[in-house]
Design a protein around this motif. Sequence first.
Motif, PDB file in Angstrom:
ATOM      1  N   LEU A   1      47.113  36.861  44.815  1.00  0.00           N
ATOM      2  CA  LEU A   1      46.326  35.636  44.636  1.00  0.00           C
ATOM      3  C   LEU A   1      45.337  35.765  43.480  1.00  0.00           C
ATOM      4  O   LEU A   1      45.092  34.810  42.754  1.00  0.00           O
TER       5      LEU A   1
ATOM      6  N   GLY B   1      37.487  31.809  41.924  1.00  0.00           N
ATOM      7  CA  GLY B   1      38.466  32.267  42.922  1.00  0.00           C
ATOM      8  C   GLY B   1      38.949  33.667  42.624  1.00  0.00           C
ATOM      9  O   GLY B   1      39.162  34.487  43.539  1.00  0.00           O
TER      10      GLY B   1
ATOM     11  N   MET C   1      47.268  27.773  47.548  1.00  0.00           N
ATOM     12  CA  MET C   1      46.062  28.151  46.801  1.00  0.00           C
ATOM     13  C   MET C   1      45.955  27.320  45.522  1.00  0.00           C
ATOM     14  O   MET C   1      44.876  26.846  45.169  1.00  0.00           O
TER      15      MET C   1
ATOM     16  N   CYS D   1      47.981  39.311  50.679  1.00  0.00           N
ATOM     17  CA  CYS D   1      48.309  38.637  49.399  1.00  0.00           C
ATOM     18  C   CYS D   1      47.140  38.574  48.433  1.00  0.00           C
ATOM     19  O   CYS D   1      47.160  37.778  47.493  1.00  0.00           O
TER      20      CYS D   1
ATOM     21  N   MET E   1      42.935  24.682  44.715  1.00  0.00           N
ATOM     22  CA  MET E   1      42.116  24.729  43.489  1.00  0.00           C
ATOM     23  C   MET E   1      42.147  23.389  42.767  1.00  0.00           C
ATOM     24  O   MET E   1      41.129  22.927  42.256  1.00  0.00           O
TER      25      MET E   1
ATOM     26  N   ALA F   1      39.152  28.433  39.234  1.00  0.00           N
ATOM     27  CA  ALA F   1      40.119  29.544  39.270  1.00  0.00           C
ATOM     28  C   ALA F   1      39.412  30.856  38.933  1.00  0.00           C
ATOM     29  O   ALA F   1      39.708  31.907  39.533  1.00  0.00           O
TER      30      ALA F   1
ATOM     31  N   LEU G   1      37.240  40.760  44.919  1.00  0.00           N
ATOM     32  CA  LEU G   1      36.282  41.412  45.832  1.00  0.00           C
ATOM     33  C   LEU G   1      36.921  41.691  47.200  1.00  0.00           C
ATOM     34  O   LEU G   1      36.827  42.801  47.730  1.00  0.00           O
TER      35      LEU G   1
ATOM     36  N   VAL H   1      37.254  36.070  41.063  1.00  0.00           N
ATOM     37  CA  VAL H   1      36.192  37.027  41.430  1.00  0.00           C
ATOM     38  C   VAL H   1      36.211  37.278  42.944  1.00  0.00           C
ATOM     39  O   VAL H   1      36.181  38.427  43.402  1.00  0.00           O
ATOM     40  N   VAL H   2      36.312  36.197  43.713  1.00  0.00           N
ATOM     41  CA  VAL H   2      36.269  36.317  45.178  1.00  0.00           C
ATOM     42  C   VAL H   2      37.493  37.096  45.699  1.00  0.00           C
ATOM     43  O   VAL H   2      37.349  38.008  46.515  1.00  0.00           O
ATOM     44  N   THR H   3      38.681  36.743  45.201  1.00  0.00           N
ATOM     45  CA  THR H   3      39.889  37.428  45.706  1.00  0.00           C
ATOM     46  C   THR H   3      39.907  38.900  45.288  1.00  0.00           C
ATOM     47  O   THR H   3      40.366  39.748  46.058  1.00  0.00           O
TER      48      THR H   3
ATOM     49  N   THR I   1      48.972  43.265  52.953  1.00  0.00           N
ATOM     50  CA  THR I   1      48.103  43.105  51.775  1.00  0.00           C
ATOM     51  C   THR I   1      47.217  41.868  51.856  1.00  0.00           C
ATOM     52  O   THR I   1      46.275  41.730  51.075  1.00  0.00           O
TER      53      THR I   1
ATOM     54  N   ILE J   1      46.206  30.871  36.300  1.00  0.00           N
ATOM     55  CA  ILE J   1      45.668  29.498  36.205  1.00  0.00           C
ATOM     56  C   ILE J   1      44.533  29.466  35.183  1.00  0.00           C
ATOM     57  O   ILE J   1      44.444  28.555  34.355  1.00  0.00           O
TER      58      ILE J   1
ATOM     59  N   LEU K   1      47.347  35.218  40.478  1.00  0.00           N
ATOM     60  CA  LEU K   1      47.632  33.772  40.343  1.00  0.00           C
ATOM     61  C   LEU K   1      46.406  33.047  39.757  1.00  0.00           C
ATOM     62  O   LEU K   1      46.550  32.227  38.845  1.00  0.00           O
ATOM     63  N   ALA K   2      45.227  33.399  40.271  1.00  0.00           N
ATOM     64  CA  ALA K   2      43.997  32.785  39.742  1.00  0.00           C
ATOM     65  C   ALA K   2      43.845  33.124  38.261  1.00  0.00           C
ATOM     66  O   ALA K   2      43.428  32.276  37.461  1.00  0.00           O
TER      67      ALA K   2
END
Lengths: 209, 134
Positions: A35, A87, B37, A31, B41, A84, A93, A89-91, A29, A42, A38-39
């Motif tokens: 992730l 992050g 991570m 992760c 951040m 966060a 994508l 949005v990026v993860t 995966t 946060i 997790l973002a």
Amino acid sequence: MVKPVRSFTFLQHIRPRRIPVAALRFGATLCLGGLSFLAFLITVGTGILLLFHYEPGKQAYISVASMVSLAPYGAIIRSLHFWAAQGMVVTVLFHMARVVWHHAYRPPREKNWVIGVFLFLLTLILDFSGYLLRGDREGAGAAEIAQSLLRGLPGGAGLAALFLGSMELGHGSSLTLYVWHVFILPGVLLVLQLWHFWRVRRDGGVRAL
Amino acid sequence: MTERDRETDVIELQDRGRPRFISIEELQVRETIAVFMGLAMLLLASSVPLALGTPPESPIPIHIKAPWMFGGIQWLLLRFPVSIAGWIIPAASLGFLLILPWWARRAGVRWGRFAFMVLALFWSIITLAYALQA
């Protein structure tokens, strides 16, 4: 023939007793789904802290400025909230790209792919609404573009009022947008995320590559 | 080997009077990645200060910028009619994503992957083009 009694399986699927070890491998995966969650956590945690200082409406910009300069750790908490969110949005994508690359949307996972697409869309809308809530002129300008885009649709004026409220250039943020950003959108996102995780297990878990 | 087998291992160890925890390597890897991570951040947040925008009452003319993920739409809005740039192209992209599993079943998963990559490349290029011109 007596059918077996099926109990409520949500928790059983979220925390299953059996997981194929191969599916737990990092390479299965990368992760990325975890992730992005997790973002999200946060962002929610820092967002709750920001609520203590932020004031929607005409005072939005001043409250953000005083949060950054006066509140203890205000600048770091705001910055962490921002990074966060980016992050996430990026993860999300990359998570979508990983799923497509591994053909992980094939049956029986089509429904979960659709849930994922809506999660992606909600993530973008949440990020955009956060940009508008800063109450600065850039945010107000972006709100104006969004308003004119929405008004181009049939019944769009109502839609713009429903989502953006009374945002105008130079008038801070709106209470309507604040409610969407703080309560409705994250709430819907959380429910969809839990449904997404449940379906991952329900559809047979993450397959080893 | 399944998680159940690991549980059995724990029970066998406890039966021999030597209770101890068995670490699950894969979960440890995930926890480590999550910690890194989180720390990354935190480092980013503390080292890259987030600037305040232009005050609402400022008379200085500003260049209205979309958030980076909407830069592609703004790039399109500068070149095409609003209905096409603001609605048709984004809605078509979203619609394609929604039907991708069913479309790929008919066209083949390789075509599904190819079409997704073309779409991703298209949005990446116009987002980058907007970022470079802004």
